[in-house]
Write an enzyme that holds these catalytic residues in place. Structure first.
Site, PDB file in Angstrom:
ATOM      1  N   ASP A  59       0.882  -1.376   0.097  1.00  6.25           N
ATOM      2  CA  ASP A  59      -0.071   0.333  -0.192  1.00  6.25           C
ATOM      3  C   ASP A  59       1.021   1.630   0.219  1.00  6.25           C
ATOM      4  O   ASP A  59       1.921   1.435   0.782  1.00  6.25           O
ATOM      5  CB  ASP A  59      -1.014   0.257   1.247  1.00  6.25           C
ATOM      6  CG  ASP A  59      -1.587   1.336   0.997  1.00  6.25           C
ATOM      7  OD1 ASP A  59      -2.907   1.028   0.771  1.00  6.25           O
ATOM      8  OD2 ASP A  59      -1.608   2.445   2.382  1.00  6.25           O
ATOM      9  N   TYR A  64       2.955  10.360   0.251  1.00  5.98           N
ATOM     10  CA  TYR A  64       4.251   9.005   1.133  1.00  5.98           C
ATOM     11  C   TYR A  64       4.829   9.321   0.307  1.00  5.98           C
ATOM     12  O   TYR A  64       6.500   9.420   0.816  1.00  5.98           O
ATOM     13  CB  TYR A  64       3.714   7.870   0.868  1.00  5.98           C
ATOM     14  CG  TYR A  64       2.201   7.480   1.548  1.00  5.98           C
ATOM     15  CD1 TYR A  64       1.769   8.048   2.100  1.00  5.98           C
ATOM     16  CD2 TYR A  64       1.932   5.823   1.701  1.00  5.98           C
ATOM     17  CE1 TYR A  64       0.404   7.657   2.778  1.00  5.98           C
ATOM     18  CE2 TYR A  64       1.215   5.889   2.202  1.00  5.98           C
ATOM     19  CZ  TYR A  64       0.394   6.450   3.004  1.00  5.98           C
ATOM     20  OH  TYR A  64      -0.625   6.017   3.156  1.00  5.98           O
ATOM     21  N   LYS A  93      -2.873   6.093  -3.689  1.00  6.43           N
ATOM     22  CA  LYS A  93      -4.219   6.856  -3.801  1.00  6.43           C
ATOM     23  C   LYS A  93      -3.503   8.178  -4.360  1.00  6.43           C
ATOM     24  O   LYS A  93      -2.613   9.243  -4.676  1.00  6.43           O
ATOM     25  CB  LYS A  93      -4.630   7.242  -2.212  1.00  6.43           C
ATOM     26  CG  LYS A  93      -3.964   5.794  -1.729  1.00  6.43           C
ATOM     27  CD  LYS A  93      -4.753   5.771  -0.321  1.00  6.43           C
ATOM     28  CE  LYS A  93      -4.049   4.522   0.696  1.00  6.43           C
ATOM     29  NZ  LYS A  93      -2.275   4.699   1.120  1.00  6.43           N
ATOM     30  N   HIS A 126      -7.828   9.150  -1.563  1.00 10.18           N
ATOM     31  CA  HIS A 126      -6.961   9.503  -0.491  1.00 10.18           C
ATOM     32  C   HIS A 126      -8.094   9.993   0.585  1.00 10.18           C
ATOM     33  O   HIS A 126      -7.916   9.650   1.613  1.00 10.18           O
ATOM     34  CB  HIS A 126      -5.644  10.123  -0.739  1.00 10.18           C
ATOM     35  CG  HIS A 126      -5.152   9.633   0.727  1.00 10.18           C
ATOM     36  ND1 HIS A 126      -3.327   9.128   0.778  1.00 10.18           N
ATOM     37  CD2 HIS A 126      -4.656   8.978   1.631  1.00 10.18           C
ATOM     38  CE1 HIS A 126      -3.186   9.203   1.387  1.00 10.18           C
ATOM     39  NE2 HIS A 126      -3.988   8.971   2.760  1.00 10.18           N
TER      40      HIS A 126
HETATM   41  P1  NAP Z   1       0.691   1.604  11.935  1.00  8.12           P
HETATM   42  O1  NAP Z   1       0.871   0.359  10.839  1.00  8.12           O
HETATM   43  O2  NAP Z   1      -0.604   1.357  13.196  1.00  8.12           O
HETATM   44  O3  NAP Z   1       2.264   1.225  12.820  1.00  8.12           O
HETATM   45  C1  NAP Z   1       3.095   1.321  11.728  1.00  8.12           C
HETATM   46  C2  NAP Z   1       4.414   1.385  13.367  1.00  8.12           C
HETATM   47  O4  NAP Z   1       4.377   0.707  14.388  1.00  8.12           O
HETATM   48  C3  NAP Z   1       5.949   1.622  12.712  1.00  8.12           C
HETATM   49  O5  NAP Z   1       5.846   2.755  14.194  1.00  8.12           O
HETATM   50  C4  NAP Z   1       6.851   0.999  13.699  1.00  8.12           C
HETATM   51  O6  NAP Z   1       7.538   1.110  13.389  1.00  8.12           O
HETATM   52  C5  NAP Z   1       5.509   0.196  14.315  1.00  8.12           C
HETATM   53  N1  NAP Z   1       5.167  -1.725  14.316  1.00  8.12           N
HETATM   54  C6  NAP Z   1       5.069  -2.348  13.011  1.00  8.12           C
HETATM   55  N2  NAP Z   1       5.041  -4.024  13.524  1.00  8.12           N
HETATM   56  C7  NAP Z   1       5.448  -3.402  14.577  1.00  8.12           C
HETATM   57  C8  NAP Z   1       5.369  -4.734  15.697  1.00  8.12           C
HETATM   58  N3  NAP Z   1       5.185  -5.782  15.115  1.00  8.12           N
HETATM   59  N4  NAP Z   1       5.477  -4.890  17.018  1.00  8.12           N
HETATM   60  C9  NAP Z   1       5.777  -3.033  17.617  1.00  8.12           C
HETATM   61  N5  NAP Z   1       5.419  -2.006  16.366  1.00  8.12           N
HETATM   62  C10 NAP Z   1       5.420  -2.090  15.433  1.00  8.12           C
HETATM   63  O7  NAP Z   1       0.856   2.281  11.316  1.00  8.12           O
HETATM   64  P2  NAP Z   1       0.633   3.927   9.840  1.00  8.12           P
HETATM   65  O8  NAP Z   1       2.176   3.354   9.475  1.00  8.12           O
HETATM   66  O9  NAP Z   1      -0.200   4.548  10.044  1.00  8.12           O
HETATM   67  O10 NAP Z   1      -0.665   2.248   8.921  1.00  8.12           O
HETATM   68  C11 NAP Z   1       0.518   1.851   8.375  1.00  8.12           C
HETATM   69  C12 NAP Z   1       0.186   2.295   7.368  1.00  8.12           C
HETATM   70  O11 NAP Z   1      -1.512   2.327   6.497  1.00  8.12           O
HETATM   71  C13 NAP Z   1       0.409   3.165   6.138  1.00  8.12           C
HETATM   72  O12 NAP Z   1       1.776   2.576   6.151  1.00  8.12           O
HETATM   73  C14 NAP Z   1      -0.691   3.388   4.846  1.00  8.12           C
HETATM   74  O13 NAP Z   1       0.435   2.996   3.930  1.00  8.12           O
HETATM   75  C15 NAP Z   1      -1.835   2.927   5.537  1.00  8.12           C
HETATM   76  N6  NAP Z   1      -1.889   4.546   5.951  1.00  8.12           N
HETATM   77  C16 NAP Z   1      -3.310   4.816   5.364  1.00  8.12           C
HETATM   78  C17 NAP Z   1      -4.326   6.358   6.243  1.00  8.12           C
HETATM   79  C18 NAP Z   1      -5.217   7.130   4.600  1.00  8.12           C
HETATM   80  O14 NAP Z   1      -5.096   8.555   5.072  1.00  8.12           O
HETATM   81  N7  NAP Z   1      -5.262   6.564   3.598  1.00  8.12           N
HETATM   82  C19 NAP Z   1      -3.135   6.598   7.214  1.00  8.12           C
HETATM   83  C20 NAP Z   1      -2.657   6.017   8.122  1.00  8.12           C
HETATM   84  C21 NAP Z   1      -1.808   4.912   7.404  1.00  8.12           C
HETATM   85  P3  NAP Z   1       9.195  -0.071  12.447  1.00  8.12           P
HETATM   86  O15 NAP Z   1       8.839   0.365  11.369  1.00  8.12           O
HETATM   87  O16 NAP Z   1       9.804   0.120  13.303  1.00  8.12           O
HETATM   88  O17 NAP Z   1       8.910  -1.590  12.505  1.00  8.12           O
END
Ligand code: NAP
Length: 300
Positions: A59, A64, A93, A126
């Protein structure tokens, strides 16, 4: 319970790792998130680990700023992993600044060009508003409609296999559904035990829209929550696996982001165990309307 929420389980009770979207396209329930995954080296390392650990979905988004690095890394990595383009499900997106007539079409083409791909598996609007304008701007509904029409044309032209939206509320979806020619296949929205968007999940389920969660780990904060730790300890799983399993078990897709090869591997191991109803209820009971990301509730 609607059909969509049962999507994670087959009729025989065996688990399926994909969901069939409302246009028949099959999408993996687990993908790699890439927000804040910056720089070619980091992108390459994460994708290499992900493909090696069985991820078949990634994704990204125009905002980004990593579409070009992801495209370049995939050109190098797919053959190394013995994979062809059609083995992978790529989502991107439309940048919120590219909403509206003309700009949306250009934004779609720019994503394709940056990724260096002939087609994308899923492309999402998005954000329901246009960047640089106030949430209350009365032109937002027109910009949304014009953007969606651009995505519909791109799908008809074969550039996108499926199209959807992100951060749309039930209100935004109610507005678009009677007016669109192609119904959205996916809604990507924030969804985790601290933000259990039950109304949104029910609405999606009733309208054959697959809900895909983002920030499932609360940007890393939820893995330290007491209740999550307790469930994880009792099942011998990681807290992240428990949070992701909680979503997948409701038929909700997940796209955890990690830059760490070990975590990337662990975050995909969600199909060999099940949360009991007591654990599901305990986690859902954490709901406190907490967001780790943006809130589109005020966008008219
Ligand atoms: P998330 O997946 O909830 O959390 C990512 C964070 O958690 C990173 O800091 C990562 O650190 C850590 N992490 C990952 N695996 C872990 C584990 N097993 N144990 C402990 N910590 C862990 O947050 P997000 O990036 O906001 O959401 C995921 C994805 O959704 C995004 O990357 C993006 O592709 C998408 N997104 C979309 C929108 C939208 O508006 N459509 C908004 C936000 C996000 P490390 O990298 O150091 O492992």
């Amino acid at each position: 319970m609607g059909a969509e929420r049962e999507a994670g389980l087959s009729r025989e009770g065996f688990e399926m790792e994909t969901v069939k979207l409302n246009n028949g396209v099959e999408m993996p329930l687990v993908g790699l998130g890439t927000f804040r995954l910056q720089g070619y080296e980091a992108v390459h390392r994460a994708l290499d680990a992900a493909l090696g650990q069985g991820y078949r979905s990634v994704d990204t988004a125009a905002v980004y700023g990593n579409e070009a690095d992801i495209g370049r890394a995939l050109r190098d990595l797919l053959p190394r992993h013995g994979l062809a383009r059609h083995d992978l499900f790529v989502t991107s997106k439309l940048g919120p600044r590219d909403m509206g007539q003309g700009a949306a079409e250009a934004g779609c083409l720019h994503s394709l060009e940056a990724l260096g791909l002939d087609y994308l598996d899923l492309y999402l609007v998005h954000w329901p508003g246009k960047q640089g304008y106030r949430s209350e701007d009365a032109r937002n509904p027109s910009w949304r409609r014009e953007s969606w029409e651009a995505l519909e044309r791109m799908q008809e032209a074969g550039s996108f296999r499926a199209i959807g939206v992100s951060n749309y509320t039930v209100g935004h979806l109610r507005e678009m559904l009677p007016a669109c020619r192609v119904a959205p296949a996916v809604l990507q929205s924030e969804f985790h035990p601290r933000l259990v968007q039950r109304d949104l999940l029910d609405f999606c389920s009733d309208n054959s829209i697959h809900l895909q969660a983002y920030s499932s780990l609360g940007r890393g904060e939820l893995v330290a929550e007491d209740k999550v730790l307790r469930v994880a300890a009792s099942l011998g799983r990681t807290p992240a696996q428990v949070l992701l399993r909680w979503a997948v078990q409701q038929g909700v897709g997940v796209i955890p982001k990690s830059s760490d090869p070990l975590r990337i591997g662990q975050n995909r191991q969600l199909f060999g165990f099940c949360l009991g109803q007591d654990h599901m209820d305990l986690l859902s009971g954490m709901h406190s309307n907490t967001r780790y990301c943006w809130d589109s509730g005020t966008v008219v």
